[in-house]
Design an enzyme around this catalytic site. Structure first.
Site, PDB file in Angstrom:
ATOM      1  N   GLU A  17       0.883  -1.164   0.000  1.00  0.00           N
ATOM      2  CA  GLU A  17       0.000   0.000   0.000  1.00  0.00           C
ATOM      3  C   GLU A  17       0.920   1.212   0.000  1.00  0.00           C
ATOM      4  OE1 GLU A  17      -3.444   0.700   2.879  1.00  0.00           O
ATOM      5  OE2 GLU A  17      -2.778  -1.315   3.352  1.00  0.00           O
TER       6      GLU A  17
ATOM      7  N   ARG B 205       5.586 -13.424   9.000  1.00  0.00           N
ATOM      8  CA  ARG B 205       6.197 -12.123   8.779  1.00  0.00           C
ATOM      9  C   ARG B 205       7.504 -12.044   9.568  1.00  0.00           C
ATOM     10  NH1 ARG B 205       2.588  -8.354   9.067  1.00  0.00           N
ATOM     11  NH2 ARG B 205       3.891  -6.600   9.601  1.00  0.00           N
TER      12      ARG B 205
ATOM     13  N   LYS C   8       4.309   0.563  10.631  1.00  0.00           N
ATOM     14  CA  LYS C   8       4.455   1.856   9.959  1.00  0.00           C
ATOM     15  C   LYS C   8       4.001   2.992  10.859  1.00  0.00           C
ATOM     16  CE  LYS C   8       3.511   0.164   5.338  1.00  0.00           C
ATOM     17  NZ  LYS C   8       2.362  -0.013   4.459  1.00  0.00           N
TER      18      LYS C   8
HETATM   19  P1  ATP Z   1       1.686  -1.986   8.078  1.00  0.00           P
HETATM   20  O1  ATP Z   1       0.767  -2.982   8.680  1.00  0.00           O
HETATM   21  O2  ATP Z   1       2.813  -1.570   8.977  1.00  0.00           O
HETATM   22  O3  ATP Z   1       0.992  -0.831   7.437  1.00  0.00           O
HETATM   23  P2  ATP Z   1       1.710  -3.691   5.831  1.00  0.00           P
HETATM   24  O4  ATP Z   1       2.147  -5.047   6.095  1.00  0.00           O
HETATM   25  O5  ATP Z   1       0.254  -3.493   5.757  1.00  0.00           O
HETATM   26  O6  ATP Z   1       2.412  -2.749   6.886  1.00  0.00           O
HETATM   27  P3  ATP Z   1       1.927  -3.390   3.015  1.00  0.00           P
HETATM   28  O7  ATP Z   1       2.329  -2.192   2.274  1.00  0.00           O
HETATM   29  O8  ATP Z   1       0.525  -3.825   2.906  1.00  0.00           O
HETATM   30  O9  ATP Z   1       2.349  -3.112   4.534  1.00  0.00           O
HETATM   31  O10 ATP Z   1       2.892  -4.600   2.723  1.00  0.00           O
HETATM   32  C1  ATP Z   1       3.303  -5.003   1.434  1.00  0.00           C
HETATM   33  C2  ATP Z   1       3.761  -6.416   1.491  1.00  0.00           C
HETATM   34  O11 ATP Z   1       4.839  -6.559   2.408  1.00  0.00           O
HETATM   35  C3  ATP Z   1       2.657  -7.330   1.948  1.00  0.00           C
HETATM   36  O12 ATP Z   1       2.571  -8.426   1.051  1.00  0.00           O
HETATM   37  C4  ATP Z   1       3.071  -7.774   3.307  1.00  0.00           C
HETATM   38  O13 ATP Z   1       2.701  -9.096   3.541  1.00  0.00           O
HETATM   39  C5  ATP Z   1       4.599  -7.640   3.273  1.00  0.00           C
HETATM   40  N1  ATP Z   1       5.106  -7.345   4.603  1.00  0.00           N
HETATM   41  C6  ATP Z   1       4.844  -6.280   5.375  1.00  0.00           C
HETATM   42  N2  ATP Z   1       5.457  -6.366   6.571  1.00  0.00           N
HETATM   43  C7  ATP Z   1       6.150  -7.521   6.560  1.00  0.00           C
HETATM   44  C8  ATP Z   1       6.997  -8.196   7.502  1.00  0.00           C
HETATM   45  N3  ATP Z   1       7.242  -7.695   8.720  1.00  0.00           N
HETATM   46  N4  ATP Z   1       7.545  -9.373   7.130  1.00  0.00           N
HETATM   47  C9  ATP Z   1       7.302  -9.880   5.915  1.00  0.00           C
HETATM   48  N5  ATP Z   1       6.520  -9.320   4.989  1.00  0.00           N
HETATM   49  C10 ATP Z   1       5.937  -8.154   5.298  1.00  0.00           C
HETATM   50 MG    MG Z   2      -1.255  -3.802   4.460  1.00  0.00          MG
END
Ligand code: ATP
Ligand code: MG
Length: 611
Positions: A69, A314, A324
């Protein structure tokens, strides 16, 4: 500390790293062996079944995607996901799509788009393949998503629910209680279609109705109890402006994005496991034809075979926060100096700290992928950085806590005011990297901690009467030191032992137990050195709802003025060095200027946190 740590481990380039198998590799290898996706078409761009049918066999053996996102900077957890998705595509003759998951109108910001693209490219990946750029944005699929929603309505598989939010919640039931059907659940297709179009046309207020999939209000999986798939939300979208006042829910949008892009393996984190049944339900319904109540046939919207979702754990890293929202708090409250502060786990921060793409790829490879949550120790990340930097970074001497050393017999032995040439290998194991040159003279800078008036047991460096070698230079014998009125050390005194210069015949005739690093006052450069350390003192700073700000490490940054050897005068921003005895340092990419060298500590030579 009497020696320089020059051990070289294998490692470095990720291509050299043997690929460890994991459950995702096994799934992909099995799909390739079975030809699960061998018959797929690809028309050169995302699209529905009719569009893909116009294409030819997909040259990509698998398709994965990285779907952030655009609502923040990427962090080390995303790096794991990037290396995984792009890495699998690379290893199996596939393509990984770069997709901005921008279906939520409230959250995204174009400011982040470029930083995300930069981060992925910097990590060593790209989305160009078979003459096509596979860079997509999910909001381009809004028209199709709307069509899919009408399709479900016409097939009798979705209905407009106008219960209050409270009723909807209480009628959903819980883990122990099955849900209750909404009074709106029995509306006819025609009524639903009409009402859904009214939603789209702005006839209903925000929150007045939602479109729900009609599945099973008694399902043991609460996500299958008629999940909402469209909601009313008057918000201006960065891509589609005010075209829409209804937006798809993530759980509806994401599988459709995957299907339109002909993704084969849709890899996400474990918290989406409970969503998988709905993912599969939706994919199955949209890729089959349906008889409508009036007897007409609805042709399948999506091509076969459908993408499949797989979940992995994750990344959780000790001493690091990856939310974030919390990272944003560190920035806005001034706990760090921006998103690219070298203490931040963001990719821009890691880069400024001296992390290389190779070190992060190595990290992703080493931690692997599993199906159960666990914590990775921060030292694993630092270990990957050391293993990558050790074989490739130039060595340099630097004095971080300088005190003057005066060689009192220099003038007499070498000539007043004279300087002597010294040289050292750029890298002890890579002669092809050449030599560094610097001067030695009467006045040097050495580390304050290399002198002790009364040495503790096992101290082999400078104390009155002891001999040490000046690395790459001569052997000296300490004769004493000067102090100020407060008893603080101001100068260390020594005498040079003739005929002991490193590399000259007979130089090792005088045996010493200690070797110290130094720079010469004649040619050393003054530099700002930023000694970074972990940002938190607790391994799990935000565990159990703890206030993560309470465990901020007050010593995560120490600014010092240091003297470094003259070979660093020509260093370029981003260049990495091993400062002998001290660790790895990077020329700061932002603040480094010709007349003010700035070096950031990437990591020490060894882990000082483990006990
Ligand atoms: P936040 O919850 O902090 O906003 P998010 O996981 O929603 O972060 P996205 O931009 O949706 O952030 O993530 C993009 C991709 O990165 C997704 O496919 C997600 O699964 C992966 N991702 C995010 N954080 C992690 C993590 N800690 N370990 C592995 N993959 C991750
Ligand atoms: Mg997300």
């Amino acid at each position: 500390m009497s020696t320089v740590n020059d051990k070289v481990k294998s490692g470095g380039a990720p291509e050299d790293t043997p690929k460890v198998s994991n459950f995702l590799r096994q799934i992909i290898e099995s799909d390739l062996a079975l030809g699960t996706y061998a018959q797929r078409n690809w028309a050169g761009s995302p699209g529905d079944a009719a569009h893909q049918a116009k294409g030819t066999f997909d040259p990509a053996k698998i398709r994965t995607r990285f779907p952030p996102e655009p609502n923040g900077y990427l962090h080390v957890g995303h790096a794991k996901s990037i290396c995984l998705n792009f890495g699998l595509a690379r290893d199996y003759g596939g393509v990984c799509h770069m997709r901005f998951d921008d279906t939520n109108p409230e959250k995204e910001d174009t400011e982040y788009v470029n930083s995300i693209l930069d981060a992925v490219k910097w990590l060593g990946f790209n989305w160009e393949a078979h003459g096509t750029s596979h860079l997509y944005q999910a909001s381009d699929y809004f028209d199709f998503m709307y069509r899919a929603a009408e399709f479900l309505i016409q097939a009798g598989l979705a209905y407009v629910d106008e219960q209050s939010a409270d009723d909807m919640r209480s009628n959903r039931g819980d883990f122990n209680t099955p849900g209750k059907d909404s009074p709106f659940r029995s509306r006819t297709s025609a009524e639903n279609l009409n009402r859904f179009r009214e939603m789209r046309d702005g006839k209903l207020a925000d929150g007045a109705a939602v479109l729900r999939a009609k599945i099973d209000m008694a399902s043991p999986n609460i996500n299958m109890r008629d999940p909402a798939i469209y909601r009313i939300r008057r918000a201006t979208h960065h891509n589609t402006g005010d075209t829409w006042c209804i937006y798809p829910m993530y759980t509806f949008a994401h599988p459709i994005e995957d299907a339109l892009e002909q993704i084969t393996h849709s890899i996400c984190t474990l918290e989406f496991e409970d969503q998988r049944p709905f993912y599969d339900w939706l994919m199955a319904r949209l890729s089959e034809s349906h008889a409508m109540p009036d007897g007409l046939q609805l042709a399948a919207l999506l091509a076969h075979p459908s993408p499949k979702q797989y979940e992995f754990a994750r990344l959780n890293l000790t001493y690091v926060i990856t939310s974030k929202r919390k990272l944003a708090q560190l920035v806005t409250e001034g706990k760090v100096k921006g998103w690219d502060d070298p203490r931040m786990p963001t990719i821009v921060g890691l880069r400024r700290r001296g992390y290389t793409p190779e070190s992060l790829q190595l990290f992703a490879e080493r931690i692997g992928v599993t199906k159960s949550d666990s914590w990775i120790d921060y030292s694993t990340l630092e270990g990957c950085l050391r293993d990558d930097l050790d074989p490739k970074s130039a060595r340099a001497m630097a004095v971080l806590d300088p005190i003057q050393l005066t060689i009192t017999n220099w003038d007499e032995l070498m000539g007043a005011g004279s300087l002597d040439d010294c040289h050292a290998p750029v890298h002890p194991h890579h002669p092809e990297m050449g030599q560094r040159h610097f001067k030695i003279g009467k006045s040097l800078w050495i580390e304050r901690t290399d002198y002790e008036e009364t040495p503790p047991k096992g101290f082999f460096r400078l104390y009155p009467g002891n001999k040490v070698r000046l690395k790459y230079g001569h052997v000296i014998e300490c004769t004493g030191a000067k102090k100020d009125a407060h008893g603080n050390l101001t100068e260390v005194l020594a005498q040079l032992i003739p005929d002991t210069k490193s590399g000259t015949p007979g130089s090792d005739s005088v045996k010493v137990k200690g070797v110290i690093t130094w720079v010469s006052q004649a040619d050393a450069l003054l530099a700002e050195v930023r000694l970074y350390d972990r940002l938190f003192t607790e391994a799990h700073p935000d565990a159990g709802g703890k206030d993560f700000l309470s465990s901020l490490n007050p010593d995560s940054l120490k600014l010092i003025q240091a003297y470094v050897e003259p070979s660093l005068a020509s260093s370029q921003p981003d260049a990495k060095f091993q400062f002998e005895r001290h660790g790895y340092f990077v020329a700061d990419r932002i603040d480094y200027t010709g007349n003010k060298p700035v070096f950031n500590r990437c990591t020490g030579l060894k882990d000082t946190w483990s006990k």
